[in-house]
Design a protein around this motif. Structure first.
Motif, PDB file in Angstrom:
ATOM      1  N   VAL A  10       0.833  -1.207   0.000  1.00  0.00           N
ATOM      2  CA  VAL A  10       0.000   0.000   0.000  1.00  0.00           C
ATOM      3  C   VAL A  10       0.865   1.253   0.000  1.00  0.00           C
ATOM      4  O   VAL A  10       0.629   2.218  -0.739  1.00  0.00           O
ATOM      5  N   VAL A  11       1.907   1.260   0.851  1.00  0.00           N
ATOM      6  CA  VAL A  11       2.801   2.420   0.917  1.00  0.00           C
ATOM      7  C   VAL A  11       3.502   2.636  -0.423  1.00  0.00           C
ATOM      8  O   VAL A  11       3.632   3.762  -0.914  1.00  0.00           O
ATOM      9  N   GLY A  12       3.944   1.529  -1.051  1.00  0.00           N
ATOM     10  CA  GLY A  12       4.608   1.654  -2.357  1.00  0.00           C
ATOM     11  C   GLY A  12       3.681   2.221  -3.414  1.00  0.00           C
ATOM     12  O   GLY A  12       4.085   3.063  -4.240  1.00  0.00           O
ATOM     13  N   ALA A  13       2.428   1.752  -3.418  1.00  0.00           N
ATOM     14  CA  ALA A  13       1.459   2.262  -4.390  1.00  0.00           C
ATOM     15  C   ALA A  13       1.196   3.749  -4.181  1.00  0.00           C
ATOM     16  O   ALA A  13       1.088   4.529  -5.139  1.00  0.00           O
ATOM     17  N   LEU A  14       1.098   4.156  -2.888  1.00  0.00           N
ATOM     18  CA  LEU A  14       0.880   5.574  -2.599  1.00  0.00           C
ATOM     19  C   LEU A  14       2.053   6.426  -3.069  1.00  0.00           C
ATOM     20  O   LEU A  14       1.870   7.528  -3.608  1.00  0.00           O
ATOM     21  N   LEU A  15       3.281   5.935  -2.889  1.00  0.00           N
ATOM     22  CA  LEU A  15       4.460   6.683  -3.333  1.00  0.00           C
ATOM     23  C   LEU A  15       4.470   6.847  -4.856  1.00  0.00           C
ATOM     24  O   LEU A  15       4.805   7.919  -5.379  1.00  0.00           O
ATOM     25  N   ILE A  16       4.098   5.773  -5.559  1.00  0.00           N
ATOM     26  CA  ILE A  16       4.044   5.859  -7.026  1.00  0.00           C
ATOM     27  C   ILE A  16       3.006   6.883  -7.470  1.00  0.00           C
ATOM     28  O   ILE A  16       3.251   7.699  -8.373  1.00  0.00           O
ATOM     29  N   MET A  18       1.980   9.448  -5.790  1.00  0.00           N
ATOM     30  CA  MET A  18       2.464  10.790  -5.453  1.00  0.00           C
ATOM     31  C   MET A  18       3.460  11.279  -6.506  1.00  0.00           C
ATOM     32  O   MET A  18       3.429  12.445  -6.920  1.00  0.00           O
ATOM     33  N   VAL A  19       4.357  10.410  -6.961  1.00  0.00           N
ATOM     34  CA  VAL A  19       5.341  10.797  -7.987  1.00  0.00           C
ATOM     35  C   VAL A  19       4.641  11.154  -9.294  1.00  0.00           C
ATOM     36  O   VAL A  19       4.966  12.157  -9.937  1.00  0.00           O
ATOM     37  N   LEU A  20       3.660  10.316  -9.694  1.00  0.00           N
ATOM     38  CA  LEU A  20       2.925  10.599 -10.923  1.00  0.00           C
ATOM     39  C   LEU A  20       2.167  11.916 -10.829  1.00  0.00           C
ATOM     40  O   LEU A  20       2.134  12.706 -11.778  1.00  0.00           O
ATOM     41  N   GLY A  21       1.553  12.150  -9.654  1.00  0.00           N
ATOM     42  CA  GLY A  21       0.823  13.397  -9.455  1.00  0.00           C
ATOM     43  C   GLY A  21       1.731  14.608  -9.506  1.00  0.00           C
ATOM     44  O   GLY A  21       1.396  15.648 -10.081  1.00  0.00           O
ATOM     45  N   PHE A  22       2.930  14.480  -8.901  1.00  0.00           N
ATOM     46  CA  PHE A  22       3.880  15.596  -8.922  1.00  0.00           C
ATOM     47  C   PHE A  22       4.339  15.886 -10.346  1.00  0.00           C
ATOM     48  O   PHE A  22       4.425  17.045 -10.760  1.00  0.00           O
ATOM     49  N   ASN A  23       4.630  14.850 -11.117  1.00  0.00           N
ATOM     50  CA  ASN A  23       5.060  15.042 -12.507  1.00  0.00           C
ATOM     51  C   ASN A  23       3.965  15.705 -13.338  1.00  0.00           C
ATOM     52  O   ASN A  23       4.232  16.565 -14.175  1.00  0.00           O
ATOM     53  N   TRP A  24       2.706  15.280 -13.127  1.00  0.00           N
ATOM     54  CA  TRP A  24       1.588  15.894 -13.844  1.00  0.00           C
ATOM     55  C   TRP A  24       1.465  17.368 -13.496  1.00  0.00           C
ATOM     56  O   TRP A  24       1.290  18.220 -14.362  1.00  0.00           O
ATOM     57  N   TRP A  25       1.576  17.685 -12.197  1.00  0.00           N
ATOM     58  CA  TRP A  25       1.456  19.074 -11.768  1.00  0.00           C
ATOM     59  C   TRP A  25       2.592  19.922 -12.340  1.00  0.00           C
ATOM     60  O   TRP A  25       2.376  21.040 -12.809  1.00  0.00           O
ATOM     61  N   GLN A  26       3.806  19.403 -12.345  1.00  0.00           N
ATOM     62  CA  GLN A  26       4.946  20.144 -12.867  1.00  0.00           C
ATOM     63  C   GLN A  26       4.801  20.382 -14.367  1.00  0.00           C
ATOM     64  O   GLN A  26       5.062  21.479 -14.867  1.00  0.00           O
ATOM     65  N   ASP A  27       4.360  19.370 -15.095  1.00  0.00           N
ATOM     66  CA  ASP A  27       4.169  19.511 -16.531  1.00  0.00           C
ATOM     67  C   ASP A  27       3.106  20.562 -16.838  1.00  0.00           C
ATOM     68  O   ASP A  27       3.270  21.392 -17.730  1.00  0.00           O
ATOM     69  N   ARG A  28       2.009  20.549 -16.066  1.00  0.00           N
ATOM     70  CA  ARG A  28       0.939  21.519 -16.291  1.00  0.00           C
ATOM     71  C   ARG A  28       1.402  22.939 -15.972  1.00  0.00           C
ATOM     72  O   ARG A  28       1.060  23.886 -16.690  1.00  0.00           O
ATOM     73  N   ARG A  29       2.230  23.101 -14.942  1.00  0.00           N
ATOM     74  CA  ARG A  29       2.739  24.419 -14.566  1.00  0.00           C
ATOM     75  C   ARG A  29       3.618  24.998 -15.674  1.00  0.00           C
ATOM     76  O   ARG A  29       3.501  26.166 -16.045  1.00  0.00           O
ATOM     77  N   VAL A  30       4.485  24.150 -16.235  1.00  0.00           N
ATOM     78  CA  VAL A  30       5.363  24.611 -17.311  1.00  0.00           C
ATOM     79  C   VAL A  30       4.557  24.982 -18.545  1.00  0.00           C
ATOM     80  O   VAL A  30       4.822  25.983 -19.198  1.00  0.00           O
ATOM     81  N   ARG A  31       3.522  24.179 -18.856  1.00  0.00           N
ATOM     82  CA  ARG A  31       2.727  24.463 -20.051  1.00  0.00           C
ATOM     83  C   ARG A  31       1.939  25.759 -19.909  1.00  0.00           C
ATOM     84  O   ARG A  31       1.752  26.493 -20.874  1.00  0.00           O
ATOM     85  N   ARG A  32       1.452  26.040 -18.688  1.00  0.00           N
ATOM     86  CA  ARG A  32       0.772  27.314 -18.484  1.00  0.00           C
ATOM     87  C   ARG A  32       1.726  28.482 -18.708  1.00  0.00           C
ATOM     88  O   ARG A  32       1.363  29.503 -19.291  1.00  0.00           O
ATOM     89  N   LYS A  33       2.955  28.304 -18.252  1.00  0.00           N
ATOM     90  CA  LYS A  33       3.958  29.348 -18.452  1.00  0.00           C
ATOM     91  C   LYS A  33       4.256  29.531 -19.933  1.00  0.00           C
ATOM     92  O   LYS A  33       4.391  30.651 -20.425  1.00  0.00           O
ATOM     93  N   MET A  34       4.324  28.424 -20.681  1.00  0.00           N
ATOM     94  CA  MET A  34       4.572  28.513 -22.120  1.00  0.00           C
ATOM     95  C   MET A  34       3.433  29.240 -22.825  1.00  0.00           C
ATOM     96  O   MET A  34       3.662  30.090 -23.688  1.00  0.00           O
TER      97      MET A  34
END
Length: 369
Positions: A10-16, A18-34
């Motif tokens: 369960v902990v491993g799945a939650l970490l995965i 969280m990483v996917l969510g962070f990458n999605w958020w970072q990608d969306r932030r950069v695209r808004r800036k573009m």
């Protein structure tokens, strides 16, 4: 399975997640800036209706679209020919706050197709400059590079001492070699993919078939408006190239690469003078038997007496060189022909303006190169 094993899963799945969510958020932030710093003009008729579907991530263009769009055969259009009613200029620069300013030059969505590159972390300009050496052109279509700095500033030129969070790779859709082909588009996409892999970036661009269709439409419009008018000076016996060059420069012609140009008050070539054998005027000591005067209408600034002015200069040059001035068919110029042609050219200048390809503009110089 023990409670400990279940808990670890369960902990491993939650970490995965969280990483996917962070990458999605970072990608969306950069695209808004573009999007904030790469504005587009929705009212430019050359853009057509609607945006083409996008290809995301590092995927290659669709295989089922990997074919050349049927390129319209280029033709020598007559003066005053009708063309599709489209037009106006490209996107404008976004206003910048005081202190730091954006560069004014931007990608032109009416004549260029854009591949967006978003970096996971800002990349130094010095590193990007070396990585972009292979992105000068795709086949015979020039490529321009634009950037967004880590401070959110738009750049038309990358600077070694800045860092960049995103790039725009703008590929010309059409020029006098014809429309952008599937091979040229695939070549550009592959090179951007290599760049993305090297600097850990994601890329996004339109679907290949939509790109090829837009390129074909632009090429059709340009082909219908592409007109050049020429005159020929027959020198009789060969005259030394150095003497011909001296006479032309004395009359006011200026060097413009291997050719000579008669400039407007704004410093743009109105018409050009070349040797009949295609050689540069300062190439060797050979003689000159023929000279060509050329009015490249889409690449010349609008002028009420565009052709008449070239005829007047041609007569003066012919008198100085003891030459005969004829039209591009080798026939003497008929009385009153200059005025008639100038009237037709006014129609063509107007049509270029309506098509968003104002004669002598930066956009016209790109697509009529």
């Amino acid at each position: 399975m023990s409670d400990l094993q279940i808990g670890l899963i369960v902990v491993g799945a939650l970490l995965i997640l969280m990483v996917l969510g962070f990458n999605w958020w970072q990608d969306r932030r950069v695209r808004r800036k573009m999007q904030a710093h790469f504005p587009t003009n929705e009212h430019d008729p050359l853009l057509g209706a609607g945006d083409p579907p996008a290809v995301r991530g590092g995927d290659a263009p669709r295989e089922d679209a990997a074919r050349d769009a049927p390129a319209a055969a280029r033709r020598e259009p007559g003066l005053g020919k009708r063309e599709p009613s489209v037009g106006e200029s490209g996107a404008r620069a976004a206003p910048a706050p005081a202190g730091e300013s954006d560069d004014a030059e931007e990608a032109d969505p009416a004549t260029e197709v854009v591949i967006e590159v978003a970096f996971a972390e800002p990349v130094r300009g010095a590193d990007l400059q070396s990585g972009l050496q292979g992105l000068r052109s795709a086949g015979r279509k020039p490529i321009r590079i634009f950037g967004v700095t880590d401070r959110g500033r738009h750049r038309a030129r990358l600077h070694a001492d800045e860092s960049y969070s995103a790039l725009q790779v703008a590929v010309l859709l059409a020029n006098r070699t014809g429309p952008l082909t599937a091979i040229e588009w695939s070549q550009a996409w592959a090179r951007v993919q290599d760049l993305a892999e090297r600097f850990e970036a994601t890329i996004e661009g339109p679907d290949q078939q939509a790109v090829l269709e837009q390129a074909a439409r632009l090429d059709d419009t340009c082909a219908a408006l592409d007109t050049q008018v020429g005159l020929t000076l027959l020198l009789g016996s060969a005259q030394p190239a150095a003497e011909v060059l001296a006479v032309a420069r004395d009359m006011g012609f200026m060097h413009d690469g291997p050719r000579l140009a008669w400039m407007s008050d704004e410093g743009q070539p109105r018409f050009t003078l070349t040797r009949g054998d295609g050689a540069a005027f300062d190439a060797g000591m050979g003689g000159v038997e023929r000279l060509n005067l050329l009015l490249d209408v889409p690449c010349s600034p609008p002028d009420e007496h565009a052709f008449g002015r070239m005829v007047d200069v041609g007569h003066q040059l012919a008198q100085r060189l003891r030459a005969e001035l004829v039209d591009d068919q080798g026939k003497p110029l008929a009385d009153g022909s200059a005025a008639v042609i100038d009237e037709r050219l006014q129609v063509l200048f107007s049509q270029l303006e309506q098509a968003g390809l104002r004669a002598g503009s930066e956009r016209a110089l790109r697509v009529f190169a």
